[in-house]
Design a protein around this motif. Structure first.
Motif, short mmCIF file in Angstrom:
data_model
loop_
_atom_site.label_atom_id
_atom_site.label_comp_id
_atom_site.label_asym_id
_atom_site.label_seq_id
_atom_site.Cartn_x
_atom_site.Cartn_y
_atom_site.Cartn_z
N UNK A 180 72.69 -73.31 -88.63
CA UNK A 180 73.40 -72.44 -89.56
C UNK A 180 72.90 -71.00 -89.47
N UNK A 181 73.70 -70.08 -89.97
CA UNK A 181 73.29 -68.68 -90.07
C UNK A 181 72.13 -68.59 -91.04
N UNK A 182 71.02 -67.99 -90.61
CA UNK A 182 69.82 -67.92 -91.45
C UNK A 182 69.77 -66.59 -92.21
N UNK A 183 70.75 -66.44 -93.11
CA UNK A 183 70.85 -65.26 -93.96
C UNK A 183 71.12 -65.73 -95.39
N UNK A 184 70.30 -65.24 -96.32
CA UNK A 184 70.38 -65.69 -97.71
C UNK A 184 70.36 -64.50 -98.66
N UNK A 185 71.27 -64.51 -99.63
CA UNK A 185 71.22 -63.57 -100.74
C UNK A 185 70.17 -64.10 -101.71
N UNK A 186 68.94 -63.67 -101.54
CA UNK A 186 67.81 -64.35 -102.16
C UNK A 186 67.35 -63.76 -103.49
N UNK A 231 70.37 -62.06 -86.19
CA UNK A 231 70.05 -63.16 -87.08
C UNK A 231 70.24 -64.49 -86.36
N UNK A 232 69.30 -65.40 -86.54
CA UNK A 232 69.41 -66.73 -85.95
C UNK A 232 70.66 -67.44 -86.46
N UNK A 233 71.37 -68.05 -85.55
CA UNK A 233 72.56 -68.79 -85.91
C UNK A 233 73.81 -67.96 -86.08
N UNK A 234 73.73 -66.66 -85.80
CA UNK A 234 74.90 -65.79 -85.92
C UNK A 234 75.70 -65.85 -84.61
N UNK A 235 76.79 -66.61 -84.62
CA UNK A 235 77.59 -66.78 -83.40
C UNK A 235 78.63 -65.68 -83.23
N UNK A 236 78.74 -64.78 -84.20
CA UNK A 236 79.73 -63.71 -84.09
C UNK A 236 79.08 -62.40 -83.62
N UNK A 237 77.97 -62.04 -84.24
CA UNK A 237 77.32 -60.77 -83.92
C UNK A 237 75.95 -60.95 -83.25
N UNK A 243 60.23 -64.65 -83.53
CA UNK A 243 61.04 -64.67 -84.75
C UNK A 243 60.45 -63.72 -85.79
N UNK A 244 61.32 -63.27 -86.70
CA UNK A 244 60.89 -62.43 -87.80
C UNK A 244 61.58 -62.86 -89.09
N UNK A 245 60.83 -62.77 -90.17
CA UNK A 245 61.42 -62.93 -91.51
C UNK A 245 61.55 -61.53 -92.09
N UNK A 246 62.78 -61.14 -92.42
CA UNK A 246 63.05 -59.77 -92.81
C UNK A 246 63.70 -59.71 -94.18
N UNK A 247 63.16 -58.84 -95.02
CA UNK A 247 63.73 -58.59 -96.35
C UNK A 247 64.63 -57.37 -96.25
N UNK A 248 65.81 -57.46 -96.91
CA UNK A 248 66.80 -56.39 -96.75
C UNK A 248 67.36 -55.95 -98.09
N UNK A 249 67.54 -54.64 -98.21
CA UNK A 249 68.24 -54.04 -99.35
C UNK A 249 69.38 -53.20 -98.80
N UNK A 250 70.53 -53.31 -99.42
CA UNK A 250 71.70 -52.60 -98.91
C UNK A 250 71.88 -51.25 -99.60
N UNK A 262 66.21 -64.66 -91.18
CA UNK A 262 65.33 -65.06 -90.08
C UNK A 262 66.00 -64.62 -88.80
N UNK A 263 65.30 -63.80 -88.04
CA UNK A 263 65.89 -63.15 -86.87
C UNK A 263 65.10 -63.43 -85.60
N UNK A 264 65.76 -63.21 -84.49
CA UNK A 264 65.06 -63.18 -83.20
C UNK A 264 64.45 -61.78 -83.04
N UNK A 265 63.22 -61.73 -82.53
CA UNK A 265 62.60 -60.45 -82.25
C UNK A 265 62.22 -59.68 -83.50
N UNK A 266 61.90 -58.39 -83.32
CA UNK A 266 61.58 -57.48 -84.42
C UNK A 266 62.46 -56.25 -84.30
#
Length: 234
Positions: A204-210, A181-187, A155-162, A88-92
């Motif tokens: 919390x950081x809103x990043x999940x290995x889903x 990413x929402x809640x990312x205090x480092x980057x 906000x955006x919900x984004x699916x990611x593949x590495x 879950x991120x800010x913006x697009x």
């Protein structure tokens, strides 16, 4: 520490659901790392084959013995294990200055080793699943005054593949295209995080290995997928 949920087990591995806030490996200043606590939970020493950031939640493979660990490290390195994430991120995402619903982010990330550092190439593929906006108040600084204005947070919900698996790759790449990413205090974006924490209770950081797809032999595979934690909803 709470029990780590086990989604799958065979003679070689566990597939587990790591909670946010749990470091996967011990070190200076780290209490209750996953490799130690999960070993206690199952009654024998387990072996890490890949990692998630401490604040990232979700699916991981953990090996039961050194031989299995070596095998699954190779499977992951050869991309026979498919890892997918939801953020879950800010913006697009902005690619070449345009909002894009899907695409590839290519850009080096810096790996630090003590005083030394080197750039590593990195590739992240993304798909925008949905976007929405939330209006929040902004105050002048005097707590007795009413909000001086309202601002719209996108906000955006984004699916990611590495395409590669570098440390903090997703966090760095999304921030680089204007969708931290929402809640990312480092980057991430400190000002937006502050607003979201205050008004939307995002802590919390809103990043999940889903989603995790693993080979099962004979050219077959098996996919595991989890729902996002409740704190992703706001």
């Amino acid at each position: 520490m709470q029990q780590i949920p086990i989604l799958f087990e065979d003679d070689e591995i566990f597939v587990i659901n790591k909670p946010a806030g749990v470091a996967v490996q011990g070190g200076e200043g780290i209490a209750h790392p996953l490799d130690e606590e999960f070993s206690k939970q199952v009654g024998f020493r387990v072996h890490l084959v890949h990692r998630l950031d401490k604040e990232t939640c979700g699916l991981m493979v953990v090996a039961k013995n050194p031989a299995a660990a070596s095998k699954w490290i190779d499977l992951i390195a050869s991309k026979q294990v498919q890892k997918e994430y939801t953020a879950i991120c800010f913006g697009q995402p902005l690619i070449n200055g345009k909002k894009e619903k899907s695409g590839t982010i290519s850009g080096s990330v810096v790996k630090k080793n003590g005083k030394n550092q080197r750039e590593q190439s990195a590739v992240t593929n993304f798909t925008l699943e949905k976007s929405w906006s939330v209006e929040v108040p902004v105050f002048s600084g005097n707590p007795e005054e009413e909000a001086s204005k309202l601002v719209m947070l996108e906000f955006s919900k984004i699916h990611l593949r590495l395409g590669t698996g570098r440390m903090h790759q997703i966090r760095i790449h999304l921030a680089s295209v204007g969708s931290p990413i929402c809640g990312d205090d480092k980057h991430g974006n400190f000002k937006l995080n502050k607003l979201a924490k205050k008004h939307l209770k995002i802590k919390s950081l809103l990043l999940c290995s889903s989603k995790l797809t693993i080979p099962t032999g004979g050219g077959k595979s098996r996919a595991f997928e989890i729902d996002l934690p409740d704190y992703f909803q706001f």
